[in-house]
Structures are given as C-alpha cells and as structure tokens.
Design an enzyme around this catalytic site. Structure first.
Site, PDB file in Angstrom:
ATOM      1  CB  THR A 197      -1.075  -0.015   1.030  1.00 41.70           C
ATOM      2  OG1 THR A 197      -0.033   0.353   2.480  1.00 41.70           O
ATOM      3  CG2 THR A 197      -1.766  -1.191   1.266  1.00 41.70           C
ATOM      4  CD  GLU A 198      -2.308   4.251  -1.382  1.00 45.31           C
ATOM      5  OE1 GLU A 198      -3.088   4.776  -1.407  1.00 45.31           O
ATOM      6  OE2 GLU A 198      -1.911   2.972  -1.566  1.00 45.31           O
ATOM      7  CB  ALA A 199      -0.436   3.569   3.984  1.00 46.87           C
TER       8      ALA A 199
END
Length: 646
Positions: free
Chosen positions: A323-325
C-alpha cells in the site's frame, strides 16, 4: 537533568499561532492524532483562535463524519488547505468548493516527498507525477476553486523533457503520533499500524524553527526505548501529549489489532472468504492480471478484494502486495484498516514507498474508477458535485508497469445476481460511469498510450482494454447481453471486434485454481505433436501474456517439445482469444524469431481478431519474418499443406 516534554493537549495547542502552517499525520482512518485535532477544535470554538491556518496533509485523515481533520471545518480556522484527499473532511471540501478557503489538491506522494524537501531546506520537488492531469498547470495546476490564484505547480523543461516543479511550503507546526514516548520525547511506534511521514514532518517543522507535537498512548522510562525502535528522536520533538484510549484508537473501527501492528502473525486460513457477489467477481477477474513474483499496489474499494482472492487462491506467497501508506507483503486490510496489512513483511515510511512507486517499482496496480471516457481517461478526484481528491492515485497509476481499473459498471443502487454461473442484472445503477468526457482528468489514457502502458478496465459484466483506437470491449460475462446490459448504459460506443466470454470459473463459488494459471503450470498441456505429420500444434486460445516471464515460459515449453521431436517441426498456433499487451508484441516476435531460427521448418497462426493479426504482422515484419497470420484455422492448415505437403 532532562526537562520533561510531557504536557496536556490544551497546553500544546496553545502554542499554535494565527496564520501558522500546520501539518498532521494519518492515513484514511488510521494513525490519526485525534486528541490534538480535538484540542485544536476546542480552542477555536471557545476562543476564536488560532485563525487563518494552512493545513497540509497527505491522505485524508478522518471518518468523513467530523472526526480527524473533519474537526477543522469551522469558519475562520482554516485559510488554506494543501491536501491529497478531501473526502475524509466533507465540510472542509465544501468550504473549498464554495470559495471560502484557498485549496489545492495535489498527489499524495508529491506532498509526502515535499516534507523531505522542506526538511532539507530545498525550494521544492521536481516530478513527472501529474503531467497531463488536472494537476498540470496547463489544466488547472491542482487549484480547487477560483479564488486560489497562486501557482505552486510549474511546468519546466529539463534536457528536453517535461517536468513539474512543486513549490515547498514551510511548516510551522507538525502533529505526529506514536505509541510510546520517554520524557525526552523519543518516540516509538510499536503498536501503530503504519509509520507514515512522522519523521519527515517532524524534521520539516523543526528545521523551519517550528514546533513538533507528538501524541502517544503512554510514557515509558527514560532510555527504555531501544535506539533502533525510536522512529522520531527526541531532539525533534517539543511536546508530548498522552491521549485517552478512545482518542488513540488504531483506527476508527479498531481499538487495537496486534496482527496489523506486526506484533503477531495469524494463520492465513483465519482470513474470511468473500461472498460471491459483484465485488468478488471484479476482484477475481482482476486477480488474473497479477504478475507472479511481482510487486502490486491495491487501491481502496473494489480493488481491496484482490488481497482476499490472493489469500483464498493461495497466490499470496508468489506476489508482494503493498500500500502507498508503507505496508509491504501480507494480506492487505480493508475497511477502516485500509492501508495496513495482516502478516506484513515490513512497514516503511510513506515517502519511501512513493520513491519506490515513482521510480517504476510497481509491476501492477489495481485502482478504483468513478468515471471513464472513450479515450480511457479516468476520474476519481472530482465528480457528481463532490470534491474527493486524488490521494495517491496519480503517483500510482502513472508509474505502474500495468494498470487495472476496477469497479462496478454503474453506480448507485446496482443489484446483481449470480445463477448457475451466469450474471443477471436485477436492478441497474442510477449513475453511469462510462461517460463521453470525464469531469476531471485524474488519469490520462492518451498519456498512457504514449508510454505504451497496458491498461485494463474491469467491471462485473465486462472488461475493456485501452488501445490507440480508444476503449475496446474484450470480454463479456456469461448471461450478459452486449446491447442491453453494456452499450445501453454507456455514453459512447467502444471498439468492438471479437469479445470473448469472461472466464467461467469467476462465476462459480469454488476455487478457481488461479495459481496454476499465473505460474503457467498447465502450459505444456496446450502443446501437442503429431509425429506422422511432423506438426506441432500450439493451442493458445484464451491464454494471456501478462509479462515477459509468460513469454519465457512459453518459449521453454515449445523448445522442450521441439527437442523431444528430434527434428525441425512445422507449427500451427491458435491465437483465438489470445491476449497480449501492446508493449509485449516485440518480445513475443523475438521468441518466434528464435524458434524459427533453431526449431521450426515453417510456422503459421490464426486468429479471428483483425487487430491481433495486424499487430502480429507488424511485429513479425519488423524482424524480417513472414507473417502468415490467417483468420481461420482451415486457412492456416491449407497454407501449411501447400508449403509442406504430406
């Protein structure tokens, strides 16, 4: 003696001045310093101060109902917002749309990386992210409304190439969050699901002479946090606020989950299966695009289901979901926990993840879509009168090697039913997604075509492929009528040549044996040899070339069959329903050239797809190979009999 930095939330917020530039952490519903937001709201409501703040944030940090940054909607509190997502604070979004505040909607990864630029004292960031979208100054420069005049995005040319230059905004106050702090302000994040940009935000504020306020759930003894566990050193932290448990939830839906925090690992079998509905159909079809041994990003909404499908089909060990997180590996979480992962391999900072994405590290991404037009442009940022924001969509979609957009064909009240492996539309959605022109361009189809980026659009009832001619309908679900269920609910006519049925396995409530497809375990079963005729028949009907590794697998299977024959062979290849990305035609032709040089006497192929025949002829002709691509099987065999009579 070291002076303790532990103070109350009210005391910390009292340090915020009128006109300050404030940045806060949080991703969707996770890792939000709720106590600090609440204290800021309380002070303003009671005293009318501080006023005229600039809020800078990456992903939305709220529940869409007034928590998180949604608390900051009060008139006069904010003067300007620079954010990637407005959907989590609808009243702030409304103020922006009504010209009550200045507002910019920039890509999440750009804002994340700008924190580092601020920390390093740099004027801004050069990036190609956002070119040809609404962030490009030629199309609005990311400005949300008419009162926002300043250009903070500029188009520049470097060595003959177009770039965007994003201006950095100096930060006065940083709200960050961790799990534990010692009296000196050293922060660890042992129970947090993500680390996000806490360190970069703290550096940005500290190096600008600003203040850093950290929210934690507990205070530990001085020096008790191991050096490598300190994610933000005390030298960067001015104040530490201990939050009540309710104000320090892992996310709004979960108090604490040790598996999401990486404290424990849970059996994969404990992850529940999805029910067989439209969402699962979309996730299942999208999962057929997964690249073995590749790195994948999944967006919010329908794409989230791919993680569950990968676990159900036992594909997870062969791909790396991210995930981009900052979550790497494991099973990606959904709902309020979106952005985190169960059984993650590691968690890295958000800005580092975007470095990886922007540099081309993603083999594939699957993202949602609110609108799509005939040119393949996609809108997820502003539609139906709602300012949602782009989030990380632009960084991810623009730089992934392959993009799959996934979502229902229509929206608002769509009801479907699956009966005996067939899909039936019980009630059509009220809103069309496939429109003549998108309201805002969050993804540029023509720009993707310029860069030979493969793009698919997957819905519960059909699949489209992006070509230079526009969107082409390539697959239709069993039970779906093209005219009644597809064309009647689109604002434009797609290219239609020879659409094939979507894989029947998608619509049956049992395992699809996806792993065998992705790893090409059954590829050898598609090859047969007739010794009497010295004929190698290759049945590639319905087979898909996702990457060069698929071409390598086919080359190995064909070479093995030829060597087993003990002589050069004649070959006939069935390409009906065969799918290959436009950027892989040359690699596929190179394989044919190799086989012609080493193993074939002659070869011919057939396909009912005129476009495939054209592209194959172009690729083969470039290599000086006779194309010999026919429309029907009989023509291919007749040619072979003519040149090699038995």
């Amino acid at each position: 003696m070291t002076k303790s930095k532990i103070i109350s939330a009210d005391e910390a917020i009292a340090l915020v001045r009128d006109g300050d530039v404030v940045t806060t952490t949080g991703f969707v519903q996770s890792c939000i310093p709720e106590a600090l937001h609440a204290a800021l709201e309380k002070r303003f409501v009671e005293s009318g101060a501080p006023r005229g703040l600039t809020l800078i944030m990456t992903a939305g940090a709220g529940d869409s109902k007034g928590l998180g940054t949604g608390r900051l909607h009060h008139d006069g509190l904010l003067r300007r917002v620079i954010g990637a997502n407005f959907g989590r604070m609808p009243k702030v979004a409304q103020a922006a749309q009504e010209n009550k505040i200045l507002a910019y909607n920039l890509p999440q990864g750009v804002i994340s990386q700008l924190f580092r630029a601020c920390a390093a004292g740099q004027p801004g960031l050069f990036s190609k992210v956002g070119l040809k979208t609404y962030v490009d100054p030629r199309h609005g420069g990311g400005r949300v409304n008419t009162i926002t005049k300043d250009e903070i995005v500029k188009l520049v040319e470097v060595d003959g190439e177009e770039w965007l230059f994003y201006t950095a905004t100096k930060i006065d106050v940083a709200f960050i969050r961790g799990t534990s702090a010692d009296p000196s302000g050293n922060i660890c994040m042992a129970k947090e699901a993500l680390t996000l940009d806490n360190l970069a935000q703290a550096m940005a504020a500290r190096n600008n002479g600003g203040i850093v306020i950290a929210q934690v759930e507990r205070i530990v003894e001085q020096g008790s946090i191991k050096p490598k566990d300190v994610r933000v050193p005390g030298m960067l932290v001015d104040c530490v606020v201990v939050a009540e448990p309710e104000m320090h939830r892992m996310n709004y839906g979960v108090m604490h989950d040790a598996a999401l925090a990486g404290e424990i690992r849970v059996p994969a079998g404990a992850i529940p299966k999805m029910p067989l509905d439209s969402r699962k159909i979309i996730a299942r079809r999208s999962a057929f695009e997964l690249p073995p041994n590749g790195v994948v990003n999944l967006g919010v909404g329908a794409p989230e289901g791919i993680s569950s499908i990968a676990a159900e089909e036992k594909v997870t060990p062969y791909i790396t979901l991210t995930t981009e997180a900052g979550a790497v590996g494991g099973v990606l979480a959904s709902g309020s926990s979106f952005g985190a992962a169960t059984n993650a391999d590691c968690i890295i900072d958000q800005n580092q993840m975007f470095d990886f994405y922007d540099g081309g590290g993603l083999d594939m991404t699957c993202l949602g879509m609110a609108e799509c037009d005939r040119a393949g442009n996609v809108n997820t940022s502003r539609f139906g009168g709602r300012l949602n924001g782009c989030g990380g969509f632009i960084n991810i979609s623009q730089n992934a090697r392959k993009v799959v957009f996934a979502g229902t064909f229509t929206a608002g009240g769509l009801v479907t039913k699956i009966e005996d492996g067939r899909l039936r539309i019980v009630q059509e959605g009220r809103s069309r997604k496939f429109v003549e022109a998108v309201e805002q361009n969050t993804f540029s189809g023509p720009f993707a075509q310029e860069r030979d980026q493969p793009v698919l659009y997957v819905t519960e009832r059909c699949v489209f492929n992006l070509t230079k001619r526009g969107l082409e309908l390539i697959e239709v679900a069993p039970g779906i009528d093209i005219g009644r269920d597809i064309l009647a609910h689109m604002d434009f006519m797609p290219v239609i040549e020879n659409p094939i049925p979507m894989d029947q396995r998608i619509f049956r409530d049992k395992p699809m044996e996806l792993l065998a497809d992705l790893l090409n375990l059954n590829l050898s079963e598609r090859v047969s040899y007739d010794a009497e005729r010295n004929l190698l028949f290759v049945n590639l009907e319905g087979w898909q070339v996702r990457s060069t590794s698929d071409i390598d697998a086919l080359r190995q299977v064909l070479e093995t069959a030829c060597l087993k024959a003990g002589q050069r062979v004649n070959s006939v290849v069935n390409h009906d329903g065969f799918r290959i990305s436009e950027n892989l035609y040359d690699a596929y032709a190179e394989m044919i050239e190799y086989l012609c040089t080493h193993h074939y006497l002659t070869t011919t192929r057939y396909s009912t797809s005129a476009f495939l025949r054209l592209k194959m002829q172009e690729a083969l002709s470039k290599r000086g190979l006779a194309p010999h691509i026919f429309e029907r099987k009989e023509e291919a065999h007749a040619f072979l009999n003519a040149v090699c009579p038995t």
